[in-house]
Design an enzyme around this catalytic site. Structure first.
Site, PDB file in Angstrom:
ATOM      1  N   ASP A   1      13.877  -9.753   8.886  1.00  0.00           N
ATOM      2  CA  ASP A   1      13.589 -10.750  10.186  1.00  0.00           C
ATOM      3  C   ASP A   1      14.633  -9.329  11.446  1.00  0.00           C
ATOM      4  O   ASP A   1      15.300  -8.462  11.084  1.00  0.00           O
ATOM      5  CB  ASP A   1      15.169 -10.905   9.535  1.00  0.00           C
ATOM      6  CG  ASP A   1      16.105 -12.425   9.895  1.00  0.00           C
ATOM      7  OD1 ASP A   1      15.011 -13.057  10.137  1.00  0.00           O
ATOM      8  OD2 ASP A   1      17.077 -12.695  10.437  1.00  0.00           O
TER       9      ASP A   1
ATOM     10  N   ASP B   1      16.069 -24.489  -5.187  1.00  0.00           N
ATOM     11  CA  ASP B   1      17.234 -24.106  -5.419  1.00  0.00           C
ATOM     12  C   ASP B   1      16.085 -23.382  -6.593  1.00  0.00           C
ATOM     13  O   ASP B   1      14.995 -23.009  -6.440  1.00  0.00           O
ATOM     14  CB  ASP B   1      17.949 -24.491  -6.716  1.00  0.00           C
ATOM     15  CG  ASP B   1      17.382 -25.421  -7.616  1.00  0.00           C
ATOM     16  OD1 ASP B   1      16.775 -25.043  -8.101  1.00  0.00           O
ATOM     17  OD2 ASP B   1      18.124 -26.805  -7.421  1.00  0.00           O
TER      18      ASP B   1
ATOM     19  N   HIS C   1       9.774 -21.464   9.165  1.00  0.00           N
ATOM     20  CA  HIS C   1      10.586 -22.232   9.363  1.00  0.00           C
ATOM     21  C   HIS C   1      11.339 -22.504  10.715  1.00  0.00           C
ATOM     22  O   HIS C   1      12.276 -23.084  10.959  1.00  0.00           O
ATOM     23  CB  HIS C   1      11.883 -21.450   8.360  1.00  0.00           C
ATOM     24  CG  HIS C   1      11.711 -19.999   8.666  1.00  0.00           C
ATOM     25  ND1 HIS C   1      11.424 -19.037   8.975  1.00  0.00           N
ATOM     26  CD2 HIS C   1      13.574 -19.767   9.049  1.00  0.00           C
ATOM     27  CE1 HIS C   1      12.100 -18.126   9.495  1.00  0.00           C
ATOM     28  NE2 HIS C   1      13.229 -18.474   9.795  1.00  0.00           N
ATOM     29  N   ASP C   2      10.916 -21.484  11.697  1.00  0.00           N
ATOM     30  CA  ASP C   2      12.082 -21.595  13.430  1.00  0.00           C
ATOM     31  C   ASP C   2      10.788 -22.189  13.920  1.00  0.00           C
ATOM     32  O   ASP C   2      11.037 -21.826  15.825  1.00  0.00           O
ATOM     33  CB  ASP C   2      11.617 -20.168  13.417  1.00  0.00           C
ATOM     34  CG  ASP C   2      12.622 -19.637  13.284  1.00  0.00           C
ATOM     35  OD1 ASP C   2      13.412 -19.636  12.228  1.00  0.00           O
ATOM     36  OD2 ASP C   2      12.017 -18.443  12.523  1.00  0.00           O
TER      37      ASP C   2
ATOM     38  N   GLU D   1       9.387  -9.367  11.308  1.00  0.00           N
ATOM     39  CA  GLU D   1       9.062 -10.580  12.116  1.00  0.00           C
ATOM     40  C   GLU D   1       9.109 -10.118  13.794  1.00  0.00           C
ATOM     41  O   GLU D   1      10.719  -8.565  14.166  1.00  0.00           O
ATOM     42  CB  GLU D   1      10.548 -10.828  12.255  1.00  0.00           C
ATOM     43  CG  GLU D   1      10.729 -12.266  12.934  1.00  0.00           C
ATOM     44  CD  GLU D   1      11.905 -13.226  12.930  1.00  0.00           C
ATOM     45  OE1 GLU D   1      11.741 -14.196  13.898  1.00  0.00           O
ATOM     46  OE2 GLU D   1      13.176 -12.797  12.513  1.00  0.00           O
TER      47      GLU D   1
ATOM     48  N   ASP E   1      21.412 -31.775  -7.079  1.00  0.00           N
ATOM     49  CA  ASP E   1      22.443 -31.989  -5.855  1.00  0.00           C
ATOM     50  C   ASP E   1      21.742 -32.039  -4.564  1.00  0.00           C
ATOM     51  O   ASP E   1      22.725 -31.707  -3.377  1.00  0.00           O
ATOM     52  CB  ASP E   1      23.526 -30.739  -6.195  1.00  0.00           C
ATOM     53  CG  ASP E   1      22.480 -29.156  -5.182  1.00  0.00           C
ATOM     54  OD1 ASP E   1      21.378 -29.153  -5.558  1.00  0.00           O
ATOM     55  OD2 ASP E   1      23.051 -28.119  -5.291  1.00  0.00           O
TER      56      ASP E   1
ATOM     57  N   ASP F   1      13.107 -11.830   1.727  1.00  0.00           N
ATOM     58  CA  ASP F   1      13.463 -11.840   3.085  1.00  0.00           C
ATOM     59  C   ASP F   1      15.181 -10.427   3.186  1.00  0.00           C
ATOM     60  O   ASP F   1      15.870 -10.618   2.888  1.00  0.00           O
ATOM     61  CB  ASP F   1      14.412 -13.321   3.792  1.00  0.00           C
ATOM     62  CG  ASP F   1      13.788 -13.586   5.254  1.00  0.00           C
ATOM     63  OD1 ASP F   1      14.547 -12.389   6.296  1.00  0.00           O
ATOM     64  OD2 ASP F   1      13.372 -14.522   5.663  1.00  0.00           O
TER      65      ASP F   1
ATOM     66  N   ASP G   1      13.909 -28.946  -5.687  1.00  0.00           N
ATOM     67  CA  ASP G   1      15.470 -29.336  -6.868  1.00  0.00           C
ATOM     68  C   ASP G   1      15.569 -29.447  -7.627  1.00  0.00           C
ATOM     69  O   ASP G   1      15.390 -30.425  -7.975  1.00  0.00           O
ATOM     70  CB  ASP G   1      16.851 -30.475  -5.209  1.00  0.00           C
ATOM     71  CG  ASP G   1      17.726 -30.510  -5.886  1.00  0.00           C
ATOM     72  OD1 ASP G   1      18.243 -29.490  -6.617  1.00  0.00           O
ATOM     73  OD2 ASP G   1      18.416 -31.762  -5.807  1.00  0.00           O
TER      74      ASP G   1
ATOM     75  N   ASN H   1      18.182 -29.919  -9.892  1.00  0.00           N
ATOM     76  CA  ASN H   1      19.837 -30.227 -10.718  1.00  0.00           C
ATOM     77  C   ASN H   1      19.548 -31.447  -9.739  1.00  0.00           C
ATOM     78  O   ASN H   1      21.382 -31.608  -9.792  1.00  0.00           O
ATOM     79  CB  ASN H   1      20.565 -28.973 -10.913  1.00  0.00           C
ATOM     80  CG  ASN H   1      21.380 -28.834  -9.568  1.00  0.00           C
ATOM     81  OD1 ASN H   1      20.676 -28.849  -8.074  1.00  0.00           O
ATOM     82  ND2 ASN H   1      22.417 -28.058  -9.848  1.00  0.00           N
TER      83      ASN H   1
HETATM   84  C1  GLC Z   1      15.377 -15.319  12.370  1.00  0.00           C
HETATM   85  C2  GLC Z   1      14.461 -15.903  11.534  1.00  0.00           C
HETATM   86  C3  GLC Z   1      15.524 -17.279  12.023  1.00  0.00           C
HETATM   87  C4  GLC Z   1      16.945 -17.041  12.269  1.00  0.00           C
HETATM   88  C5  GLC Z   1      17.160 -15.288  13.384  1.00  0.00           C
HETATM   89  C6  GLC Z   1      18.051 -15.053  12.522  1.00  0.00           C
HETATM   90  O1  GLC Z   1      13.970 -15.267  13.715  1.00  0.00           O
HETATM   91  O2  GLC Z   1      13.149 -16.042  10.909  1.00  0.00           O
HETATM   92  O3  GLC Z   1      15.588 -18.489  10.788  1.00  0.00           O
HETATM   93  O4  GLC Z   1      17.638 -18.022  12.555  1.00  0.00           O
HETATM   94  O5  GLC Z   1      16.623 -14.491  12.969  1.00  0.00           O
HETATM   95  O6  GLC Z   1      18.586 -14.481  11.432  1.00  0.00           O
HETATM   96 CA    CA Z   2      19.816 -27.919  -6.473  1.00  0.00          CA
END
Ligand code: GLC
Ligand code: CA
Length: 580
Positions: free
Chosen positions: A226, A27, A358-359, A280, A23, A96, A19, A21
């Site tokens: 995705d 970013d 991230h999943d 994915e 908040d 993405d 981050d 700035n």
């Molecule tokens: C993919 C992404 C996930 C998202 C889902 C809906 O699986 O990796 O984070 O919630 O698609 O877009």
């Molecule tokens: Ca920020």
């Protein structure tokens, strides 16, 4: 520049990376400030999770304008800077591409819901209610677990009838939402605020292709795509087959998926031959993979599978699946290598491999021992990931050994998946709360989304503001990039050394993979071979000393212990070069 097979990808979750700035939200400027760190780490390609305008129902995976930057993250001018600065350091940047669905706040959907004859109506999937009928007959599908389906809902007032079929959303409840204005349902395989786009409509497809060209023309180096296997839907919209109620893999591999991807290739990707593409692959089996990535298919370069991912169905928050045993995990890797093929023939494809993203929860917490052997198990995971066959993705923070974050209460979570599952399961049945929280502490996606731990300054140096959008893991005092930067024996420096060495090893880029001990309960041992070049990797995925059942000849060239012994020590991993 390395090709996609030689590259290592680094995934940035922009909200949690840096981050600039104050908040409390990461970013683009924050990413720019960390580019030297990333170049110095030794990765080749940066993948940014979505940075586009979004109301953030699913943290940017619900896009309301595909050609605008999320204001919280910055401006288009800052994006252009980020791209220039990334390229200046010899790195690539991929974005993405989230085109199975948009946000309900996208202009297309705002139009689409207005009337049945709106020009954008067919950009989404609208169906009439099915007529109300007596309940037992309607609830044909039986849940596979012990939990009743959340009902088809929508029954009752105002001519809503029933949803068009019994499909379920990834984020709990029915996948159809009734819309008053036109008296029809729209499909949303994810949240209500993520209506599915209608790929049957050629105008929609052309809009997507135009948008892809917009980014590629800017110089973006490709896309992570995705839930790409979901684009094509069975136009009969049948209920789930008997015995597979709520099985979300059914939505993958629809009847026209390969036609669409080949069209996308023809219309867009073929004109940008250097573009990197990673699908994915939710719902794609090893046996189906080459239909997506076989080189002669002209679809995608790489796909990543879910065979070792944490299962996502809602009831997992009450009945979590046991973690994979090592033989199971090894079988998954061997199976994918075999299915994709290793002979170099033109129908073979390529995969992208990962232990975390991230999943999923943190890979160190899933597969390692973050309490007793944090360094050893984090470096073992690094060594295995970077010596498998396929293009590895490192998830932000794994290179410093970040772990799951202890969450005590449901309101500490941000993720819509956890929150919706809680509402569906625990609100009507409060005594499930402790089991739910225990399971979420193991499997929730938010563990991977806590802010990056840059230093031992307040809020882990992620921000200089007072708050962060999601809690910082309190272990940042011990685990942070600044402390590891100068420590030659840190996880970070292990990654750096290994990444640098990997660049010079064609055998790791293209060599074949052979599992040497598929049934061993705690050793992962395999060979990579390219012509006369042979590397053997042995990794002890356990907290105990283990005797080596194979004789290793050759030169030890990498390891995560300062002194080796006859046995493999807890989470010890080594690479040997066999002389021909
Ligand atoms: C993919 C992404 C996930 C998202 C889902 C809906 O699986 O990796 O984070 O919630 O698609 O877009
Ligand atoms: Ca920020």
């Amino acid at each position: 520049m390395p090709t996609y097979k030689q590259s290592v990808i680094y995934q940035i979750y922009p909200r949690s990376f840096a981050d600039s700035n104050g908040d409390g939200i990461g970013d683009l400027q924050g990413i720019i400030q960390k580019l030297d760190y990333l170049a110095n780490l030794g990765v080749d390609v940066l993948w940014l999770s979505p940075i586009f305008q979004s109301p953030n129902a699913d943290n940017g995976y619900d896009i309301s304008d595909y050609e605008a930057i999320m204001p919280e993250f910055g401006t288009m001018a800052e994006f252009d800077d980020l791209l220039t600065e990334t390229h200046r350091r010899g790195l690539k940047l991929i974005l993405d591409l989230v085109v199975n669905h948009s946000s309900d706040e996208h202009r297309w959907f705002q139009e689409s819901r207005k009337s049945k004859d709106n020009p954008y109506r067919d950009y989404y999937i609208w169906r009439k209610p099915s007529p109300p009928a007596p309940l037992p007959e309607r609830e044909r599908g039986e849940p596979s677990g012990s939990f009743a389906p959340l009902s088809r809902s929508g029954r009752g007032a105002g001519g809503e009838g029933n949803p068009p079929n019994n499909w379920q959303s990834f984020f709990s409840g029915p996948a159809w939402k009734f819309d008053e204005t036109t008296g029809e349902y729209y499909l949303h395989l994810f949240a209500e605020k993520q209506p599915d786009l209608n790929w049957e409509n050629p105008r929609l497809r052309q809009e997507i292709y135009r948008m892809m060209r917009f980014w590629l023309d800017k110089g973006v180096d490709g896309f992570r795509m995705d839930v790409i296997p979901f684009l094509s839907k069975d136009q009969d919209f049948p209920d789930y087959p008997e015995g597979r109620f709520g099985d979300l893999t059914i939505h993958a591999n629809g009847p026209r998926i390969h036609e669409f991807l080949q069209e996308m290739h023809r219309e867009v990707l073929a004109h940008y031959p250097d573009a990197i593409t990673v699908g994915e692959g939710f719902g794609v089996s090893a046996a189906q993979a080459n239909l997506y990535v076989g080189q002669n298919r002209r679809e995608l370069q790489m796909i990543y599978h879910f065979d070792h991912a944490v299962p996502r169905e809602e009831q997992r928050f009450i009945e979590p699946a046991p973690e994979f045993t090592l033989p199971e995990l090894k079988a998954i890797f061997a199976n994918w290598n075999n299915a994709l093929g290793q002979t170099g023939s033109p129908d073979e494809g390529w995969q992208n491999i990962y232990f975390g993203n991230h999943d999923n929860p943190r890979s160190l917490s899933r597969f390692g021992d973050p309490v007793r052997f944090p360094y050893e198990s984090a470096t073992l995971l690094a060594l295995v990931l970077l010596t498998q066959r396929g293009t590895p993705s490192i998830y932000q923070g794994d290179e410093i050994g970040m772990t799951n974050c202890p969450f005590d209460r449901i309101d500490e979570y941000d993720d819509i998946q956890v929150r919706n599952a809680w509402n569906a399961l625990v609100l009507p049945n409060q005594q499930l709360a402790p089991a739910f929280l225990a399971s979420a502490n193991r499997i929730a996606r938010d563990h991977a989304r806590t802010p990056m731990q840059w230093s031992n300054a307040p809020n882990a140096g992620f921000t200089n503001g007072p708050r962060t959008w999601l809690n910082v893991n309190p272990n940042y005092v011990q685990i942070n990039a600044q402390q590891q930067d100068t420590d030659p024996d840190s996880v970070l420096n292990f990654y750096r050394k290994l990444l640098r060495w990997r660049k010079q090893q064609p055998v790791l880029h293209e060599g074949t993979y052979r599992d040497l001990l598929p049934n061993h309960p705690t050793l992962w041992a395999y060979e990579r071979q390219l012509d006369n070049e042979r590397l053997t990797v042995v990794a002890n995925v356990s907290a105990m000393d283990v005797a080596l059942p194979i004789k290793l000849t050759g030169e030890l060239i990498f390891g995560n212990y300062p002194k080796i012994t006859a046995d493999l020590q807890p989470f010890e991993a080594r690479i040997y070069r066999l002389n021909p």
